[in-house]
Design an enzyme around this catalytic site. Structure first.
Site, PDB file in Angstrom:
ATOM      1  N   CYS A 238      41.678  44.046  47.823  1.00 30.50           N
ATOM      2  CA  CYS A 238      40.510  44.467  47.396  1.00 30.50           C
ATOM      3  C   CYS A 238      39.671  42.908  46.516  1.00 30.50           C
ATOM      4  O   CYS A 238      40.548  41.687  46.552  1.00 30.50           O
ATOM      5  CB  CYS A 238      40.718  45.414  45.939  1.00 30.50           C
ATOM      6  SG  CYS A 238      41.458  45.050  45.066  1.00 30.50           S
TER       7      CYS A 238
ATOM      8  N   CYS B 100      39.165  42.654  44.151  1.00 28.77           N
ATOM      9  CA  CYS B 100      39.470  41.603  42.574  1.00 28.77           C
ATOM     10  C   CYS B 100      40.307  40.971  42.503  1.00 28.77           C
ATOM     11  O   CYS B 100      40.782  39.595  41.402  1.00 28.77           O
ATOM     12  CB  CYS B 100      39.330  42.713  41.279  1.00 28.77           C
ATOM     13  SG  CYS B 100      40.365  44.035  41.522  1.00 28.77           S
TER      14      CYS B 100
END
Length: 136
Positions: A46, A48
């Protein structure tokens, strides 16, 4: 499960900096029960993880205190290893990315995805450095 050509470069961001790659439940169990302090990163594809977790973790290691052992497993790739790590992270729910600090086999600090999302790498590093100051 994610393809190796996608995951391996993301794994290398940590393993090239000294993190032990945990790929089996036995490796996870052994690593997290070591004496001293162990930093576990549940890595992820992902945004993040790429923008905050991995850079923040690496920056946190530039401080005066740091964990004795650095380990990582990749969610969606090292499936059995991550399942074992999540078992040892209870009562925290499954989260990826996630960063956990163990001391003498006991979980003492945890950053879940909701602590990472929306925060800059510097904030992640500062959080971890504070934990290192306390436990390392």
């Amino acid at each position: 499960m994610y393809p190796a050509d996608l995951v391996l470069p993301m794994k290398a961001e940590l393993t090239d900096k000294g993190f032990q790659d945990l790929t089996t439940p036995a490796e996870v169990d052994s690593a997290l029960k070591q004496s001293g302090t162990t930093l576990l990163v549940i890595n992820s594809v992902c945004g993040c993880a790429a923008g905050a977790a991995r850079p923040g973790v690496l920056y946190s290691l530039t401080g005066e205190k740091r964990p004795d052992h650095l380990v990582t497993a990749f969610a969606g790739f090292d499936t059995d290893a991550v399942a074992e790590a999540r078992r040892l992270l209870a009562p925290f729910p499954p989260s990826s990315p996630a960063v956990a600090l163990f001391k003498d086999g006991e979980l003492v600090h945890m950053l879940e995805r909701h602590h990472i999302e929306g925060n800059p790498a510097g904030a992640i590093a500062a959080n971890l450095q504070a934990a290192f100051d306390e436990y390392c």
